[in-house]
Each structure stands twice: as C-alpha cells, then as structure tokens.
Design a protein around this motif. Structure first.
Motif, mmCIF file in Angstrom:
data_model
loop_
_atom_site.group_PDB
_atom_site.id
_atom_site.type_symbol
_atom_site.label_atom_id
_atom_site.label_comp_id
_atom_site.label_asym_id
_atom_site.label_seq_id
_atom_site.Cartn_x
_atom_site.Cartn_y
_atom_site.Cartn_z
ATOM 1 N N LYS A 95 2.715 11.719 -10.178
ATOM 2 C CA LYS A 95 2.094 13.043 -10.292
ATOM 3 C C LYS A 95 3.169 14.117 -10.378
ATOM 4 C CE LYS A 95 -2.291 12.667 -7.859
ATOM 5 N NZ LYS A 95 -2.945 12.938 -6.576
ATOM 6 N N PHE B 101 0.840 -1.206 0.000
ATOM 7 C CA PHE B 101 0.000 0.000 0.000
ATOM 8 C C PHE B 101 0.867 1.244 0.000
ATOM 9 C CE2 PHE B 101 -4.138 -1.752 1.888
ATOM 10 C CZ PHE B 101 -4.847 -1.434 0.749
ATOM 11 N N ILE B 102 1.843 1.279 0.917
ATOM 12 C CA ILE B 102 2.707 2.451 1.044
ATOM 13 C C ILE B 102 3.454 2.688 -0.272
ATOM 14 C CG2 ILE B 102 4.751 3.399 2.237
ATOM 15 C CD1 ILE B 102 3.698 2.036 4.800
ATOM 16 N N ASN C 127 2.124 9.287 -6.015
ATOM 17 C CA ASN C 127 2.580 10.652 -5.746
ATOM 18 C C ASN C 127 3.754 11.009 -6.647
ATOM 19 O OD1 ASN C 127 0.678 10.903 -3.833
ATOM 20 N ND2 ASN C 127 2.053 10.889 -2.078
ATOM 21 N N LEU D 67 1.045 4.011 -3.012
ATOM 22 C CA LEU D 67 0.683 5.417 -2.808
ATOM 23 C C LEU D 67 1.864 6.331 -3.088
ATOM 24 C CD1 LEU D 67 -1.525 5.111 0.411
ATOM 25 C CD2 LEU D 67 -2.308 5.465 -1.905
ATOM 26 N N LYS D 68 3.078 5.872 -2.720
ATOM 27 C CA LYS D 68 4.275 6.667 -2.986
ATOM 28 C C LYS D 68 4.491 6.797 -4.493
ATOM 29 C CE LYS D 68 7.120 6.273 1.136
ATOM 30 N NZ LYS D 68 8.173 5.535 1.807
#
Lengths: 116, 223
Positions: free
Chosen positions: B85, B74-75, B82, B78-79
């Motif tokens: 982006k 998960f981490i 980011n 999500l990293k």
C-alpha cells in the motif's frame, strides 16, 4: 457450520469488528460471542484466532492489557486508533464484497431461471 | 467445573510446552483459552485432563507447534500488504509530481526542474526499496536486476532532460544491461524452471531487440 476456507478470509474483519463493537475482549470471549451471534454456524478455532490476534498486535492494529488470574495471564485486546481505521476499511470492503456476491448469484440464478 | 488450581494450570502449561510451543505469548494465550474451556464447558463429572488433551489435538490439523509458523506467516503477510500500500501510494505521488513538473516545464514556470527531479528521485528510490524487500521472499536476482537497470535508464532520461552530464552513460547502462545481462539470466531461469514458452520467449526477444537497436542509435562520442 461454515467451512474454514470461508471463515479464513473474513477472520481479520470479524475480530476487528468485534473489538470495535465491544471495546476490549479476550480470546475465549471472542470465540464464544461469534459462536452465539452466528447460532453456532461460525466457530473460530484457537489455531486461527491467536496467530491472527498476535499478528494484529505486532502491526499495531490492536493493543493488549494483561490481567493476572492466579497463575495464568489473560490478555484483553482492544483497538488502537489505527485499528479503528483498519476495521472501518475492512468492513466497507466486506460489505461491498457481499453485495457483489449477492448480485452475482442473483444474476446467475435469473439467467438459469432459478427462484431467488 | 470450578476454577482450576495452580497445579492444574501448571499441568496444562507443561502439556502446551510438550507440544513444541516456545513462543511465550502463544503459550499464555493458549493456556488461558484452555483453562476457560475447562471451567466453562466441562461438566463436573468429566475427566478434565482428557478433555484438554482432546482440545489440543483439535487446535491444529497437523500439530500444535505449526501455530507458531502460521503466526509468523500471518505477520509477514500483513506487513507485505501494508508495504504494498505504501509503495503504491508513493509511486502514485511520484508520478503526480513528475506530471506536474512536465506541465511546469511546458509553460516555462519556475521550479519545473526541481519538481521533475523530486518526482523521479522518489519513484526510483521507492522502486529500489520495494525490489530489495521483495527479493527477500522471491530469492531472485532477476527482479532486483531489472529494477536497477530500469532505474539507471529512467535516471539517464532525467539527466538528459536536465542537460546534466553522464546522461548517455546511465541510459546506456540501462539498455545494455537489459539486452545482454537481464535477458540471458531471465531466459536461463525460465528454461531451468520449465516455464519458457512462446509468449515469454517472444517478450524476451523483443526486449533484446529494443535494447540492441537503442544501443545502435547511441552516439558513443557524445558520452
């Protein structure tokens, strides 16, 4: 009850929105609130909730406040300013997605002559 | 059921640890969650220890310790989101700078060279960082190689525009590397993973052809 596949994709949005609406909450409280608000149609499992909460904490979207209850530790989660922005973005994304899905199903049903 | 006693809490904690959870934060979260469940959902007549054991079984379809791995995944996911982006926004910014620089150059306005160099530099550095970051997951030299070669070629073009030395050398490295290093490595990887087909085969052939033809156009004496 909805399938875990459906819930998995929206879990982050659900958590962030709950925290936005209620300020600070702890894990068990979140599962109970989601269960009550959805008339038990959405049940967040601990196996999905805590990895996501810890990941959001690691990324700086949520912050924690630790409270000792006897020998055990309770973590209250709340949104950081970054988390508030993420929450709004995720909610907008989900709303747009639901609208698109609604239109898609409506168009398909109309094409096949089903009542909507 | 009434509040759990200290020895009951210790028993639940030991049970979580026995299931292979070593992450302290996860142990604490699960412990409080299970205690809340026992205190709020169990009737006074129920066997609370059996209840906890059953709830732990329900927490993960395979085994409880898989939660730790899922947390790390998960981490990482999500990293990565980011990071993607940031990379995408920076690349868009560098393209905007580059276009602004080109407009300045066309109108012979001052600062054109600086803006072009800045745009190209930011774009190249961002692409390289992104390639290195992705390489950790993909374990592939292919991706990083083509990024380096593309960076070499684009910097060569920039040097050419600015009339700086070594422009031809940089472009040549990009072109030759793509034709004689990237194409064979990529084809070998595709062949060994049974992913080679007519479409990507043709793409590689065209890439090789473009590389060799561009090489033939170079006047080596100008280097």
């Amino acid at each position: 009850m909805y399938s875990s596949e459906l819930i998995k994709g929206t879990l982050k949005t659900i958590i962030l929105h709950l925290l936005k609406e209620n300020g600070k909450m702890y894990g068990y409280e979140m599962t109970q609130m989601v269960k009550a608000l959805s008339q038990e149609k959405i049940q967040i499992t601990e196996g999905a909730l805590y990895p996501m909460l810890h990941a959001l904490e690691a990324l700086g979207d949520v912050t924690t406040e630790t409270v000792y209850i006897g020998k055990r530790v309770r973590k209250y989660y709340s949104l950081t300013p970054q988390g508030k922005t993420t929450s709004s973005e995720k909610m907008k994304e989900l709303t747009a997605f639901l609208e698109t899905m609604g239109n898609l199903i409506k168009k398909q049903n109309n094409a096949h002559g089903y009542a909507t | 059921m009434a509040m759990l006693h200290e020895k009951d809490i210790h028993w639940i904690k030991q049970l979580i640890l026995e299931h292979g959870i070593t992450d302290q934060a996860l142990v604490e979260s699960l412990l409080d969650h299970l205690c809340c469940m026992v205190e709020n959902e169990l009737t006074t007549s129920g066997d609370w220890q059996l209840f906890v054991e059953n709830e732990i079984k329900k927490m993960h379809p395979i085994a409880l310790h898989h939660l730790q791995t899922e947390k790390e995944i998960f981490i990482q996911q999500l990293k990565n989101n980011n990071m993607n982006k940031i990379v995408s926004n920076t690349l868009m910014g560098s393209v905007a700078l580059l276009l602004t620089g080109v407009i300045f150059k066309i109108f012979h306005w001052p600062g054109a060279s600086f803006i072009i160099v800045l745009g190209c530099g930011i774009g190249t550095v961002t692409s390289l960082i992104s390639a290195l970051h992705h390489n950790k997951e993909m374990q592939s030299v292919k991706f990083i190689l083509i990024t380096l070669l593309a960076a070499s070629f684009s910097m060569g073009c920039l040097f050419k525009i600015q009339h700086w030395p070594f422009a031809n050398l940089l472009m040549l490295v990009g072109v030759l590397g793509t034709a004689f290093l990237f194409v064979p490595i990529s084809l070998y990887q595709l062949k060994s993973s049974n992913q080679l087909n007519a479409q990507n085969g043709l793409m590689h052939f065209l890439l090789f052809l473009t590389g060799t033809m561009t090489f033939m156009l170079f006047d080596l004496s100008m280097m």
